[in-house]
Scaffold this motif. Structure first.
Motif, PDB file in Angstrom:
ATOM      1  N   VAL A   1     -13.361 -20.885  82.311  1.00  0.00           N
ATOM      2  CA  VAL A   1     -13.208 -22.112  81.522  1.00  0.00           C
ATOM      3  C   VAL A   1     -11.932 -22.817  81.962  1.00  0.00           C
ATOM      4  CG1 VAL A   1     -12.773 -23.054  79.218  1.00  0.00           C
ATOM      5  CG2 VAL A   1     -14.462 -21.234  79.536  1.00  0.00           C
ATOM      6  N   VAL A   2     -12.038 -24.090  82.233  1.00  0.00           N
ATOM      7  CA  VAL A   2     -10.880 -24.905  82.595  1.00  0.00           C
ATOM      8  C   VAL A   2     -10.734 -26.003  81.555  1.00  0.00           C
ATOM      9  CG1 VAL A   2      -9.838 -26.393  84.333  1.00  0.00           C
ATOM     10  CG2 VAL A   2     -11.208 -24.424  85.042  1.00  0.00           C
ATOM     11  N   SER A   3      -9.577 -26.040  80.890  1.00  0.00           N
ATOM     12  CA  SER A   3      -9.330 -27.065  79.880  1.00  0.00           C
ATOM     13  C   SER A   3      -7.835 -27.286  79.764  1.00  0.00           C
ATOM     14  CB  SER A   3      -9.889 -26.625  78.522  1.00  0.00           C
ATOM     15  OG  SER A   3      -9.506 -27.542  77.511  1.00  0.00           O
ATOM     16  N   PRO A   4      -7.406 -28.532  79.587  1.00  0.00           N
ATOM     17  CA  PRO A   4      -5.973 -28.774  79.412  1.00  0.00           C
ATOM     18  C   PRO A   4      -5.462 -28.378  78.029  1.00  0.00           C
ATOM     19  CG  PRO A   4      -7.191 -30.817  79.176  1.00  0.00           C
ATOM     20  CD  PRO A   4      -8.187 -29.772  79.568  1.00  0.00           C
ATOM     21  N   HIS A   5      -6.383 -28.156  77.080  1.00  0.00           N
ATOM     22  CA  HIS A   5      -5.959 -27.874  75.709  1.00  0.00           C
ATOM     23  C   HIS A   5      -5.413 -26.464  75.584  1.00  0.00           C
ATOM     24  CE1 HIS A   5      -7.429 -31.629  74.055  1.00  0.00           C
ATOM     25  NE2 HIS A   5      -8.509 -31.483  74.792  1.00  0.00           N
TER      26      HIS A   5
ATOM     27  N   PRO B   1      -8.729 -14.049  68.756  1.00  0.00           N
ATOM     28  CA  PRO B   1      -7.381 -14.170  69.341  1.00  0.00           C
ATOM     29  C   PRO B   1      -6.854 -15.593  69.308  1.00  0.00           C
ATOM     30  CG  PRO B   1      -9.041 -13.888  71.063  1.00  0.00           C
ATOM     31  CD  PRO B   1      -9.731 -13.637  69.757  1.00  0.00           C
ATOM     32  N   GLU B   2      -7.775 -16.598  69.301  1.00  0.00           N
ATOM     33  CA  GLU B   2      -7.303 -17.985  69.271  1.00  0.00           C
ATOM     34  C   GLU B   2      -6.604 -18.321  67.957  1.00  0.00           C
ATOM     35  OE1 GLU B   2     -11.847 -18.330  68.575  1.00  0.00           O
ATOM     36  OE2 GLU B   2     -10.359 -16.859  69.237  1.00  0.00           O
TER      37      GLU B   2
ATOM     38  N   MET C   1      -3.877 -15.880  76.726  1.00  0.00           N
ATOM     39  CA  MET C   1      -4.854 -16.968  76.525  1.00  0.00           C
ATOM     40  C   MET C   1      -5.413 -17.433  77.874  1.00  0.00           C
ATOM     41  SD  MET C   1      -3.794 -20.754  75.185  1.00  0.00           S
ATOM     42  CE  MET C   1      -2.698 -20.004  73.979  1.00  0.00           C
ATOM     43  N   GLN C   2      -4.534 -17.613  78.848  1.00  0.00           N
ATOM     44  CA  GLN C   2      -4.964 -18.072  80.160  1.00  0.00           C
ATOM     45  C   GLN C   2      -5.818 -17.023  80.871  1.00  0.00           C
ATOM     46  OE1 GLN C   2      -1.088 -19.027  81.763  1.00  0.00           O
ATOM     47  NE2 GLN C   2      -1.228 -21.185  81.116  1.00  0.00           N
ATOM     48  N   GLU C   3      -5.531 -15.757  80.652  1.00  0.00           N
ATOM     49  CA  GLU C   3      -6.339 -14.687  81.234  1.00  0.00           C
ATOM     50  C   GLU C   3      -7.755 -14.699  80.677  1.00  0.00           C
ATOM     51  OE1 GLU C   3      -5.998 -12.394  83.605  1.00  0.00           O
ATOM     52  OE2 GLU C   3      -4.121 -13.371  84.184  1.00  0.00           O
ATOM     53  N   ARG C   4      -7.899 -14.913  79.378  1.00  0.00           N
ATOM     54  CA  ARG C   4      -9.234 -14.954  78.763  1.00  0.00           C
ATOM     55  C   ARG C   4     -10.046 -16.125  79.332  1.00  0.00           C
ATOM     56  NH1 ARG C   4      -6.146 -14.292  74.088  1.00  0.00           N
ATOM     57  NH2 ARG C   4      -6.724 -16.348  73.294  1.00  0.00           N
ATOM     58  N   ARG C   5      -9.403 -17.240  79.520  1.00  0.00           N
ATOM     59  CA  ARG C   5     -10.112 -18.402  80.068  1.00  0.00           C
ATOM     60  C   ARG C   5     -10.518 -18.172  81.526  1.00  0.00           C
ATOM     61  NH1 ARG C   5      -7.165 -23.808  77.636  1.00  0.00           N
ATOM     62  NH2 ARG C   5      -7.006 -23.043  75.494  1.00  0.00           N
TER      63      ARG C   5
ATOM     64  N   LEU D   1      -8.428 -23.307  72.084  1.00  0.00           N
ATOM     65  CA  LEU D   1      -9.842 -23.671  71.983  1.00  0.00           C
ATOM     66  C   LEU D   1     -10.551 -22.677  71.079  1.00  0.00           C
ATOM     67  CD1 LEU D   1     -10.731 -24.431  75.718  1.00  0.00           C
ATOM     68  CD2 LEU D   1     -10.365 -26.116  73.902  1.00  0.00           C
ATOM     69  N   ASP D   2     -11.634 -23.137  70.453  1.00  0.00           N
ATOM     70  CA  ASP D   2     -12.508 -22.247  69.706  1.00  0.00           C
ATOM     71  C   ASP D   2     -13.302 -21.453  70.734  1.00  0.00           C
ATOM     72  OD1 ASP D   2     -14.457 -20.993  68.212  1.00  0.00           O
ATOM     73  OD2 ASP D   2     -14.954 -22.749  66.996  1.00  0.00           O
ATOM     74  N   GLU D   3     -13.012 -20.168  70.844  1.00  0.00           N
ATOM     75  CA  GLU D   3     -13.559 -19.381  71.944  1.00  0.00           C
ATOM     76  C   GLU D   3     -14.997 -18.943  71.722  1.00  0.00           C
ATOM     77  OE1 GLU D   3     -10.809 -16.404  73.336  1.00  0.00           O
ATOM     78  OE2 GLU D   3      -9.145 -17.847  73.397  1.00  0.00           O
ATOM     79  N   ARG D   4     -15.610 -19.379  70.630  1.00  0.00           N
ATOM     80  CA  ARG D   4     -17.049 -19.141  70.475  1.00  0.00           C
ATOM     81  C   ARG D   4     -17.818 -19.984  71.488  1.00  0.00           C
ATOM     82  NH1 ARG D   4     -17.796 -20.578  64.258  1.00  0.00           N
ATOM     83  NH2 ARG D   4     -16.452 -22.269  65.014  1.00  0.00           N
TER      84      ARG D   4
END
Length: 412
Positions: free
Chosen positions: A290-294, A223-224, A281-285, A297-300
């Motif tokens: 996972v918390v990241s400002p980017h 999805p990324e 995207m925010q739901e998957r994180r 991200l490579d979700e692997r």
């Protein structure tokens, strides 16, 4: 029973008759074979006479060898001089390396790693196709040599490769000239080669192609990559910027990002497609904690994409979109779309410009979203104006509406 013949140095026997047969060494010194006969009566020598002749001949040979040794001792032998090859003091290979080294060329650090990689690859083209030039003195380059390099690379690798490589060569030489590294070179031999300009590659994706790429990326668990495709089409930003975007939030119907390199803020009016992707995207994180400002991200492993890992994943999605996917579990069949095979990530930026133009946006409006210069946006649109006559139709309808609304009165 035949009587055996005596073994005497330098003497051979033929049918019981003695003969002198010199070795190759003696033949090289001028001796020739002969029958051994007595000089006074011409009769064949007996074994005893042949032995006397052999002993005398041996003394003669030894005396000759001693004389040659004395003569050799009198004339001192000259020692062979070692030939030391003259190595180039500043070969092109070293110049290219210095030019791409930040310690020697601090300005090169201002260029992105991807661009520096392309510059190194241009050098590899010269090293591979013309190793003699690569190892030779950089100051020995002349305009005819540079034209020959251009012709060879164009023949072997195509026009675009030849033009890019020779332009980089000109830049590297100019850097060295400006810093006094090539004092003999007064005019840059790689400039003004009158190279043919390669045609611009402009390719815009259709809505069906973009939908296919996004659908396939989601279907195969990437999805990324779908997020990157949607960001490319709906923001018009370069791949490197999209990979490094940080999310600043939403404000007044706009979504705001920051470019990591320039720290510039990119503010884009929200489109439903873009908004939905960001929410997903925010739901998957959130689920992965996972918390990241980017933004992407490579979700692997939830790390930032680098150029090569992203390229590999995008290529995987493109191949699947081209060939299609069979039905599997709850997933419906996705039919092949061969045209996706030519859609590169860089084309997403051209797609954004073209879609905005077809929607009736002006050049300044387009550039306000994508960050293109007016010239580059014009270059993209020039290619598509003839392919999409509705652009001219929209323009004419706008002029008719303006005229009918009394626009002509503004000239009075």
């Amino acid at each position: 029973m035949k009587k055996p013949q005596p073994k005497i140095p330098y003497v051979t026997w033929r049918n019981g008759r003695p003969r002198f047969e010199p070795s190759k060494t003696l033949r090289d010194r001028g001796y020739k074979g002969k029958d051994l006969r007595n000089e006074d009566d011409g009769n064949w020598m007996t074994a005893g006479q042949a032995l006397d002749w052999s002993q005398e001949f041996t003394r003669e040979i030894e005396a000759e060898q001693r004389e040659q040794a004395r003569a050799k001792a009198r004339v001192p032998m000259e020692k062979p001089q070692r030939i030391v090859p003259v190595l180039p003091t500043y070969p092109l290979e070293q110049l290219w390396k210095d030019w791409l080294t930040p310690e020697k060329n601090p300005a090169i650090a201002d260029i992105s790693p991807k661009t520096r990689y392309e510059y190194r690859r241009n050098g590899d083209v010269i090293a591979r196709q013309m190793p003699d030039v690569w190892a030779a003195e950089a100051a020995a380059l002349t305009k005819p040599i540079c034209l020959g390099m251009y012709d060879r690379i164009r023949t072997n690798s195509g026009l675009a490769e030849a033009v890019n490589t020779m332009r980089r060569l000109g830049t590297a030489l100019q850097w060295a000239m400006d810093r006094g590294k090539l004092p003999e070179m007064l005019i840059n031999p790689a400039h003004k080669l009158r190279m043919k300009t390669p045609p611009s590659r402009i390719r815009a994706g259709t809505p069906a192609e973009i939908e296919q790429m996004v659908k396939v990326a989601d279907a195969i668990g990437l999805p990324e990559i779908a997020d990157m495709i949607v960001l490319g089409v709906w923001t018009g930003q370069r791949q490197n910027d999209r990979r490094q975007f940080t999310f600043l939030g939403r404000e007044r119907g706009r979504v705001n990002f920051r470019q990591m390199k320039t720290k510039a803020i990119v503010s884009i009016p929200e489109a439903p497609e873009l908004t939905n992707r960001i929410k997903a995207m925010q739901e998957r994180r959130k689920r992965a904690e996972v918390v990241s400002p980017h933004v992407v991200l490579d979700e692997r492993d939830w790390s930032q994409f680098d150029t090569f890992s992203y390229y590999k994943r995008y290529t995987l999605v493109k191949a699947a979109a081209t060939s299609g996917l069979p039905a599997k579990g709850h997933r419906k069949e996705i039919k092949p779309m061969p045209s996706c095979s030519t859609l590169r990530d860089q084309d997403l930026r051209d797609t954004a410009v073209t879609w905005l133009a077809r929607a009736g946006c002006t050049i300044p409006e387009i550039c306000a979203i994508t960050g293109h210069t007016f010239n580059s946006a014009n270059e993209i649109l020039k290619h598509y104006l003839a392919m999409h006559p509705e652009l001219a139709d929209n323009a004419m309808r706008k002029m008719v509406s303006w005229h009918e609304a009394g626009g002509a009165e503004s000239y009075q």
